[in-house]
Design a protein around this motif. Structure first.
Motif, mmCIF file in Angstrom:
data_model
loop_
_atom_site.group_PDB
_atom_site.id
_atom_site.type_symbol
_atom_site.label_atom_id
_atom_site.label_comp_id
_atom_site.label_asym_id
_atom_site.label_seq_id
_atom_site.Cartn_x
_atom_site.Cartn_y
_atom_site.Cartn_z
ATOM 1 N N LEU A 1 0.816 -1.217 0.000
ATOM 2 C CA LEU A 1 0.000 0.000 0.000
ATOM 3 C C LEU A 1 0.850 1.267 0.000
ATOM 4 C CD1 LEU A 1 -2.073 -2.175 0.770
ATOM 5 C CD2 LEU A 1 -3.048 -0.567 2.411
ATOM 6 N N ARG A 2 2.110 1.145 0.329
ATOM 7 C CA ARG A 2 2.931 2.338 0.566
ATOM 8 C C ARG A 2 3.120 3.239 -0.649
ATOM 9 N NH1 ARG A 2 7.374 -0.387 4.726
ATOM 10 N NH2 ARG A 2 5.786 -1.110 6.203
ATOM 11 N N PRO A 3 3.342 2.704 -1.864
ATOM 12 C CA PRO A 3 3.522 3.608 -3.002
ATOM 13 C C PRO A 3 2.355 4.560 -3.214
ATOM 14 C CG PRO A 3 4.227 1.391 -3.575
ATOM 15 C CD PRO A 3 3.556 1.292 -2.240
ATOM 16 N N ALA A 4 1.150 4.126 -2.899
ATOM 17 C CA ALA A 4 -0.026 4.979 -3.095
ATOM 18 C C ALA A 4 -0.235 5.954 -1.948
ATOM 19 C CB ALA A 4 -1.278 4.116 -3.259
ATOM 20 N N LEU A 5 0.252 5.596 -0.755
ATOM 21 C CA LEU A 5 -0.085 6.352 0.450
ATOM 22 C C LEU A 5 1.035 7.226 0.998
ATOM 23 C CD1 LEU A 5 -2.087 3.579 2.363
ATOM 24 C CD2 LEU A 5 -2.999 5.509 1.063
ATOM 25 N N PHE A 6 2.241 7.115 0.433
ATOM 26 C CA PHE A 6 3.380 7.915 0.905
ATOM 27 C C PHE A 6 3.924 8.758 -0.235
ATOM 28 C CE2 PHE A 6 3.113 4.767 4.140
ATOM 29 C CZ PHE A 6 3.730 5.285 5.271
ATOM 30 N N ASP A 7 4.487 9.930 0.110
ATOM 31 C CA ASP A 7 5.193 10.699 -0.905
ATOM 32 C C ASP A 7 6.634 10.222 -0.992
ATOM 33 O OD1 ASP A 7 6.669 11.873 1.141
ATOM 34 O OD2 ASP A 7 5.791 13.856 0.924
ATOM 35 N N PHE B 1 1.841 17.739 2.202
ATOM 36 C CA PHE B 1 2.635 16.718 1.519
ATOM 37 C C PHE B 1 1.656 15.787 0.801
ATOM 38 C CE2 PHE B 1 4.816 17.986 5.438
ATOM 39 C CZ PHE B 1 5.977 18.530 4.901
ATOM 40 N N ARG B 2 1.559 15.938 -0.501
ATOM 41 C CA ARG B 2 0.540 15.222 -1.261
ATOM 42 C C ARG B 2 1.076 13.875 -1.746
ATOM 43 N NH1 ARG B 2 -3.204 18.719 -4.934
ATOM 44 N NH2 ARG B 2 -4.584 17.031 -4.259
ATOM 45 N N THR B 3 0.191 12.893 -1.743
ATOM 46 C CA THR B 3 0.560 11.528 -2.100
ATOM 47 C C THR B 3 -0.248 11.081 -3.320
ATOM 48 O OG1 THR B 3 -1.052 10.763 -0.461
ATOM 49 C CG2 THR B 3 1.248 10.918 0.244
ATOM 50 N N GLU C 1 -4.085 10.370 -2.747
ATOM 51 C CA GLU C 1 -4.813 11.573 -2.339
ATOM 52 C C GLU C 1 -5.025 12.502 -3.528
ATOM 53 O OE1 GLU C 1 -5.386 15.633 -1.590
ATOM 54 O OE2 GLU C 1 -3.336 14.917 -1.987
ATOM 55 N N LYS C 2 -4.005 12.682 -4.350
ATOM 56 C CA LYS C 2 -4.129 13.525 -5.534
ATOM 57 C C LYS C 2 -5.182 12.979 -6.487
ATOM 58 C CE LYS C 2 0.651 15.239 -5.783
ATOM 59 N NZ LYS C 2 1.877 15.220 -6.627
ATOM 60 N N GLU C 3 -5.120 11.678 -6.710
ATOM 61 C CA GLU C 3 -6.063 11.058 -7.643
ATOM 62 C C GLU C 3 -7.503 11.224 -7.172
ATOM 63 O OE1 GLU C 3 -7.220 6.634 -9.379
ATOM 64 O OE2 GLU C 3 -5.259 6.942 -8.418
ATOM 65 N N LEU C 4 -7.736 10.982 -5.884
ATOM 66 C CA LEU C 4 -9.086 11.076 -5.356
ATOM 67 C C LEU C 4 -9.581 12.519 -5.345
ATOM 68 C CD1 LEU C 4 -8.814 8.597 -2.352
ATOM 69 C CD2 LEU C 4 -10.046 8.218 -4.492
ATOM 70 N N ALA C 5 -8.709 13.431 -4.951
ATOM 71 C CA ALA C 5 -9.112 14.837 -4.819
ATOM 72 C C ALA C 5 -9.384 15.489 -6.173
ATOM 73 C CB ALA C 5 -8.051 15.624 -4.069
ATOM 74 N N GLU C 6 -8.675 15.058 -7.184
ATOM 75 C CA GLU C 6 -8.773 15.710 -8.487
ATOM 76 C C GLU C 6 -9.758 15.036 -9.424
ATOM 77 O OE1 GLU C 6 -4.745 15.848 -9.765
ATOM 78 O OE2 GLU C 6 -4.121 17.172 -8.111
#
Length: 397
Positions: free
Chosen positions: A313-319, A384-386, A389-394
């Protein structure tokens, strides 16, 4: 401290996390002060994190913003200052002396020496001049109560002085005395972050003179800080303790001995709990879900995280710098992430569906609605965007 004989498995560690990190519904509390006391430190690098972390743990989340502002800026029962790993945190004010002695002194000495060295290389005024400016700035800040760096330069114009940093290097830049000096004074425990210029999400802070606190023995302060953290986060490995505190291994081991920590075993190997805490811990009364912000103290609480956060899960959830973004939790483990769209909607996605059924999805949806309810029209953007988070927000609805 010999080899621990009791094994504490993943299930019990997650139960401890839910209860002691105030995430299980039954463990929620009434005030930001209670959250701060329990968690020891709330990450403050992103101003929104403090509020979102508090709100996730309050019985009545609707009071999150006014109550947290009261604690930080009116009653000053929580104070935002530099702490472990040279990071800004919000601590209970009564813990300021412990943090300063256990962690801040070493970093402060290094930071002041670096500033003096950088100024000397640039041909800027010497340490005696810097001391004069410092004393004048602190006096001005005391008169004003709170002030921005720009406001302080009106009282002490020498703060405007600039010098070239790393001349000839690819990262050469121009530093202002005010920005570097205030940073040093913050690490030294002489100033703290005051009320922001904008909303509760603003990263533009005023400065204030730090509340007075006694000078403590370093070893005693380290023992007290480690005892407090291990009480809420134990069991923890030596690697966890060294990472969280930022101390040398020798300091960690000395503090463990001082508090008579009890050795146990976890999947990663030897670990420690505070004295008297090596007995079994019951599960929370009900399964629980949580939506935690980027840099939440639970998600960032341990260096070795496989027991609550699957490596996949880390690649999607960490910067790229290792900062965790917004996470979705179910019964003590991270199962996904969340974001907020421009219209305020809280959107989330499951990344690990093992054992996550309809009950979990309903509980997560309830937490998302609860978060939206108190955030309201405020559009929260993590500093600090990950990727997730970017995908969901945009994404569009």
């Amino acid at each position: 401290m010999g080899t621990g004989e009791r094994y504490i498995g993943v299930g019990e560690r997650r139960a401890r996390l839910g209860l002691r990190q105030q995430l299980a519904v039954e463990a929620r509390v009434g005030t930001p002060e209670e959250v701060g006391e329990a968690l020891v430190a709330l990450h403050g690098s992103d101003p929104a994190t403090v509020y979102l972390a508090v709100g996730a743990r309050l019985v009545d989340a609707s009071v999150t913003v006014p109550e947290t502002e009261r604690a930080l800026y009116e009653d000053r029962t929580l104070v935002r200052m530099h702490g472990m790993r040279h990071t800004v945190f919000a601590f209970p004010t009564g813990l300021a002396a412990v943090v300063h002695a256990s962690t801040g002194l070493t970093v402060a000495a290094r930071e002041r020496a670096a500033l003096i060295k950088d100024m000397a290389k640039a041909g800027a005024p010497d340490a005696a001049w810097l001391k004069e400016v410092e004393e004048s700035a602190l006096a001005a800040l005391a008169r004003r109560g709170q002030a921005t760096a720009s406001e302080l330069t009106q009282d002490e114009p020498r703060l405007k002085e600039q010098f070239v940093y790393a001349a000839g290097k690819s990262y050469e830049g121009v530093h202002t005395v005010s920005s570097r000096l205030l940073r040093v004074l913050g690490v030294e425990g002489k100033v703290v972050r005051g009320r922001p210029l904008g909303s509760w999400m603003s990263s533009q802070f005023r400065w204030a003179v730090a509340p007075p606190h006694p000078e403590l023995d370093v070893a005693e302060a380290q023992a007290e800080l480690l005892r407090r953290w291990l009480t809420v986060c134990g069991p923890a490995t030596e690697a966890d303790l060294k990472w969280w505190t930022g101390w040398k291994v020798s300091d960690v081991r000395r503090a463990l001995t001082a508090i008579r920590a009890v050795a146990v075993t976890v999947d990663e190997g030897p670990a420690y709990v505070v004295e008297g805490d090596d007995g079994p811990v019951a599960e929370p009364a009900e399964p629980w879900a949580a939506l935690l912000p980027g840099l939440d103290p639970t998600a960032m609480g341990w260096q070795q995280r496989d027991w609550y956060l699957a490596p996949a899960l880390r690649p999607a959830l960490f910067d790229r710098s290792g900062n965790v973004g917004p996470t979705v939790w179910w019964n003590g483990r991270v199962v996904g992430g969340w974001g907020q769209r421009a219209d305020g909607e809280i959107v989330w996605r499951l990344l690990d569906t093992e054992g996550v059924g309809r009950e979990a999805e309903a509980a997560i949806a309830l937490e998302a609605a609860r978060l939206r309810g108190w955030v309201g029209a405020t559009w929260v953007r993590p500093r600090f965007r990950t990727p997730l988070e970017k995908e969901l927000a945009e994404a569009t609805g």
